[in-house]
Design a protein around this motif. Structure first.
Motif, mmCIF file in Angstrom:
data_model
loop_
_atom_site.group_PDB
_atom_site.id
_atom_site.type_symbol
_atom_site.label_atom_id
_atom_site.label_comp_id
_atom_site.label_asym_id
_atom_site.label_seq_id
_atom_site.Cartn_x
_atom_site.Cartn_y
_atom_site.Cartn_z
ATOM 1 N N UNK A 229 -82.011 28.744 51.635
ATOM 2 C CA UNK A 229 -81.558 28.626 50.154
ATOM 3 C C UNK A 229 -81.655 30.035 49.683
ATOM 4 N N UNK A 230 -82.123 31.048 50.091
ATOM 5 C CA UNK A 230 -82.256 32.284 49.837
ATOM 6 C C UNK A 230 -81.384 33.193 50.537
ATOM 7 N N UNK A 231 -80.682 33.065 51.469
ATOM 8 C CA UNK A 231 -79.953 33.982 52.208
ATOM 9 C C UNK A 231 -78.635 33.329 52.881
ATOM 10 N N UNK B 239 -75.884 37.491 50.598
ATOM 11 C CA UNK B 239 -76.370 37.281 49.150
ATOM 12 C C UNK B 239 -77.880 36.844 49.582
ATOM 13 N N UNK B 240 -78.807 37.498 48.760
ATOM 14 C CA UNK B 240 -80.258 37.228 49.033
ATOM 15 C C UNK B 240 -80.697 36.924 47.324
ATOM 16 N N UNK B 241 -81.488 35.566 47.610
ATOM 17 C CA UNK B 241 -82.280 35.309 46.473
ATOM 18 C C UNK B 241 -83.775 35.256 46.425
ATOM 19 N N UNK B 242 -84.299 36.030 45.698
ATOM 20 C CA UNK B 242 -85.851 36.121 45.763
ATOM 21 C C UNK B 242 -86.421 35.603 44.692
ATOM 22 N N UNK B 243 -87.300 34.349 44.750
ATOM 23 C CA UNK B 243 -88.158 33.743 44.021
ATOM 24 C C UNK B 243 -87.365 33.550 42.579
ATOM 25 N N UNK B 244 -86.170 33.087 42.545
ATOM 26 C CA UNK B 244 -85.288 32.874 41.702
ATOM 27 C C UNK B 244 -85.233 33.922 40.361
#
Length: 769
Positions: free
Chosen positions: A521-523, A573-578
């Motif tokens: 979900x984060x990459x 695209x990276x998402x870290x801990x919202x």
């Protein structure tokens, strides 16, 4: 007596009828961020008809109970987001999913469309409607600069074209509501004749897989798109007003829409007026602008299987060209280039637009019909007709400045038949046939040899795209073929003058492939590659004479070959801990027979003045660079945004840097959103900064003037919303170039003669209902 009996009957019946209604319906929903698909907790939800409010929980979920069957309007807001409203008709328990632009900077074209059959490996970014309205004083290209990797090639403060990854002009296809914009083949001083207000969103596709969008693109496409009209039987609309202090400009736009019984309709109208812009030290004389536009959109669903739409737009403008860029003799021209203050600078502000100036009318009509055989097969028909009329007025002797020195009229007709089918194995096939006819004519009123000759253009195209999703992997591949024919009638440069006729045939083909893989979900990652050919346009082949908007003489080359391009792009695209969001993109492009406009070591004296000379030439070139975007929210009401873009262009044949390549640049902003104050909501303060590096790769002998120094611009924006019962008012105040910095931008052709614009205070007011 009869009336009294009927009244008693109604009094008795109404309570019984009311009790018979089902008022036990539940309305539940989930509120998500459109850019990341992450739930937005503690969002405010207001049900207008009932006067009820709710707050979503930590998962973005909300619920209303004991509702009656009927029509309702939902108003949704969240701190740091632009509020939105939705119409819904319910007759039973209903669940809705609502998206807000909490991370508008992360939106892409696929997210905006939100349909599985629009899925793609295309790498794209999107400007939302809210950002368009907040920048209503700008033109299309300047608004697109908010996307990382996009710059503008300018000819003063009112004329600009988008530059995407170092490419511009004929290499960037611009689609106006699905129809490729005509008239852009005349040169780099012709800004797209498009009112940004007609769009619900602007998308830039940076990938090499844009095969369905036209034959001109070498990997970049701009989409100016409207949304479908809401299925709401009530009248809705907005009024936008903007004032900007630099040029004392005023912009007014009104938009209305309704889903009527006979058809759904939307109409938009815009008026703009602006006087002379001002640098920090002097007025930029004769840089005013007047503009009047209208757009009408109709949608009619004949049945569940047959949908039709009709669209019309008219764009009309007058633009002044800096008076100090048109010089009368060679000595003064040499002195004017690089001069601190341009010649003919007036000490007083004026709204008057004199020669040199441009007058442009562009009209577009589009008819689209979609037939759904079933849920898996769609047949689409599209027709687009355009009429483009351009006049350019020079400073002419003998009181002849009101006679145009250039008067062009262009008709274009576009047809497309497309078929999409979802296969049993989960794949999707997209195929299409396209035909484009262009008739370009010089009106014989100028008394001057035309810059662009008369010509007919015919292009026949076919494309095929296959897409498939397998778990976390999505891939696509496709091909396109174009046959383009130019039939040109030009007047000889030598005496005696004769009409010369030429025919050019170009067979071009393109291939692309791409994969997209979601690790978690984060990459998410994308890889895209394509091989594309682009035929030279008529202005590159046959330009001959003064191109007024760029204040230079341009000469074409009728022996030019098609450009041949290989482009590879990779993104993640990276998402870290919202809280932290990172988008990174790298690209490499090799172009054989790259066409460019090369400044010559020559000034030429004509009866219309003295001007620098530019020739169209070809070389082998490469471009590579990177785009980086970071968005960090340490707290819900704090956001830091960072963008960085770099591009390097190399002339491989001559071992030199390519000219007109954007300098590296970075942008950062810090936004603080604070709590509602009674009816004042979405309160925010934002500080932004932009730094453009010096373009150090260009040698002195490659241009008439060395690239300017690096510069730093500071800005600030304060905004709030006033929430009323069935409407809202949005108010914002912005200051651009807060420090009133004196600078010149490398991509502004008028940097030869003048500084760029100084401080600008912008007031935006939006009323929507």
């Amino acid at each position: 007596m009869y009336k009294i009996k009927r009244l008693l009957f109604l009094i008795i019946l109404l309570p019984i009828w009311g009790l018979s209604q089902d008022c036990a319906i539940q309305l539940t929903g989930l509120i998500l961020d459109k850019g990341t698909n992450i739930p937005l907790p503690y969002s405010n939800v207001y049900l207008e008809e009932q006067g009820l409010g709710a707050v979503s929980d930590s998962t973005g979920f909300f619920k209303f109970i004991q509702l009656c069957e009927g029509d309702y309007h939902l108003d949704i807001s969240h701190i740091g987001c632009e509020p939105t409203s939705h119409f819904i008709s319910i007759s039973k328990d209903t669940f809705v999913q609502i998206y807000l632009n909490h991370h508008a900077e992360l939106l892409d074209e696929v997210v905006i469309h939100g349909k599985s059959n629009d899925n793609s490996t295309q790498i794209s970014s999107t400007v939302s409607r809210e950002n368009i309205e907040q920048n209503s004083h700008k033109n299309l290209s300047d608004i697109l600069e908010s996307i990382v990797g996009v710059s503008s090639l300018k000819n003063g403060s009112g004329i600009s074209k988008p530059v995407i990854h170092g490419l511009y002009g004929n290499r960037v296809a611009i689609l106006n509501n699905g129809i490729q914009q005509s008239g852009q083949q005349w040169g780099n001083d012709h800004a797209p004749e498009i009112d940004p207000f007609i769009a619900n969103h602007l998308s830039v596709i940076k990938g090499a897989s844009a095969l369905a969008y036209g034959s001109n693109s070498l990997g970049s496409v701009v989409l100016v798109e409207t949304d479908k009209i809401r299925q709401d039987p009530h009248l809705h609309g907005s009024v936008n007003y903007s004032f900007h202090s630099n040029g004392l400009g005023n912009t007014l736009n009104t938009q209305l829409e309704k889903n009527g019984r006979w058809a759904a309709w939307r109409v938009s109208g815009t008026l703009k007026v602006q006087g002379d812009s001002k640098s920090p030290d002097y007025f930029l004389t004769n840089t005013g602008k007047k503009e009047g536009n209208i757009a009408i959109q109709l949608e009619k669903k004949i049945s569940d299987y047959w949908h039709n739409s009709l669209y019309f737009s008219s764009f009309n403008t007058q633009i002044g060209v800096l008076r100090g860029s048109h010089i009368g003799n060679l000595t003064d021209l040499s002195d004017a280039i690089g001069k601190e203050e341009p010649f003919f600078t007036e000490s007083n502000f004026s709204y008057e637009i004199n020669a040199p100036r441009q007058k442009v009318h562009h009209h577009l009509v589009k008819l689209e019909s979609k037939y759904f055989f079933d849920d898996h097969r769609i047949l689409k028909f599209k027709y687009g007709g355009q009429l483009n009329n351009r006049q350019e007025f020079d400073i002419r002797r003998g009181n002849r400045s009101d006679i145009p020195a250039l008067s062009l009229e262009q008709y274009s007709n576009f047809l497309e038949l497309a078929y999409n089918q979802e296969l049993e194995n989960g794949g999707l096939v997209k195929t299409g046939l396209q035909f484009n006819l262009v008739d370009n004519t010089n009106n014989p009123e100028t008394g001057i040899l035309p810059l662009i000759p008369n010509y007919d253009g015919r292009t026949s195209s076919a494309y095929f795209i296959f897409q498939k999703e397998m778990g976390n992997l999505f891939y696509e591949l496709g091909g396109r073929y174009d046959f383009k024919k130019w039939k040109v009638a030009t007047i000889s440069n030598s005496l005696p003058r004769i009409i010369e006729r030429f025919t050019h045939n170009f067979h071009n083909y393109s291939f692309s492939t791409g994969i997209k893989y979601t690790f978690s979900e984060g990459l998410k990652t994308n890889l895209n590659a394509g091989y594309m050919l682009r035929a030279p346009e008529v202005n590159e082949l046959y330009s001959s004479g003064l191109h007024q908007g760029v204040s230079g003489i341009e000469e074409g080359n009728r022996t030019l070959n098609s450009e041949k391009s290989i482009k590879v792009m990779a993104s993640a695209d990276w998402y870290f801990q919202k809280k932290l969001f990172i988008q990174a993109l790298v690209y490499y492009q090799n172009i054989q027979d790259y066409i460019y406009l090369q400044p010559q070591n020559e000034f030429r004296l004509t009866i219309r003045g003295a001007f620098p000379v530019f020739l169209y030439e070809q070389t082998n070139a490469q471009l590579f660079g990177t785009d980086i975007l970071l968005s960090y929210e340490p707290k819900e009401n704090l956001k830091w945004l960072f963008k960085y873009s770099s591009v390097n262009g190399k002339d491989l044949t001559n071992n030199l840097a390519l000219i007109n390549i954007p300098a590296n640049n970075l942008f950062t902003s810090f936004t603080w959103s604070f709590k509602d104050i009674q009816k004042l909501t979405q309160n925010s303060i934002s500080i932004n900064a932009k730094y453009v590096f010096e373009q150090q790769d260009i040698l002195q002998e490659q241009d008439f003037l060395a690239p300017p120094d690096a510069y730093f611009l500071l800005g600030v924006t304060v905004g709030t919303n006033l929430q009323l019962n069935h409407s809202k008012i949005r108010l914002s105040l912005s200051i651009e170039n807060l420090l009133n910095t004196t600078y010149r931008d490398y991509l502004n052709r008028l940097r030869y003669f003048a500084d760029d614009t100084g401080m600008n205070v912008i007031l935006n007011l939006n009323y929507s209902f």
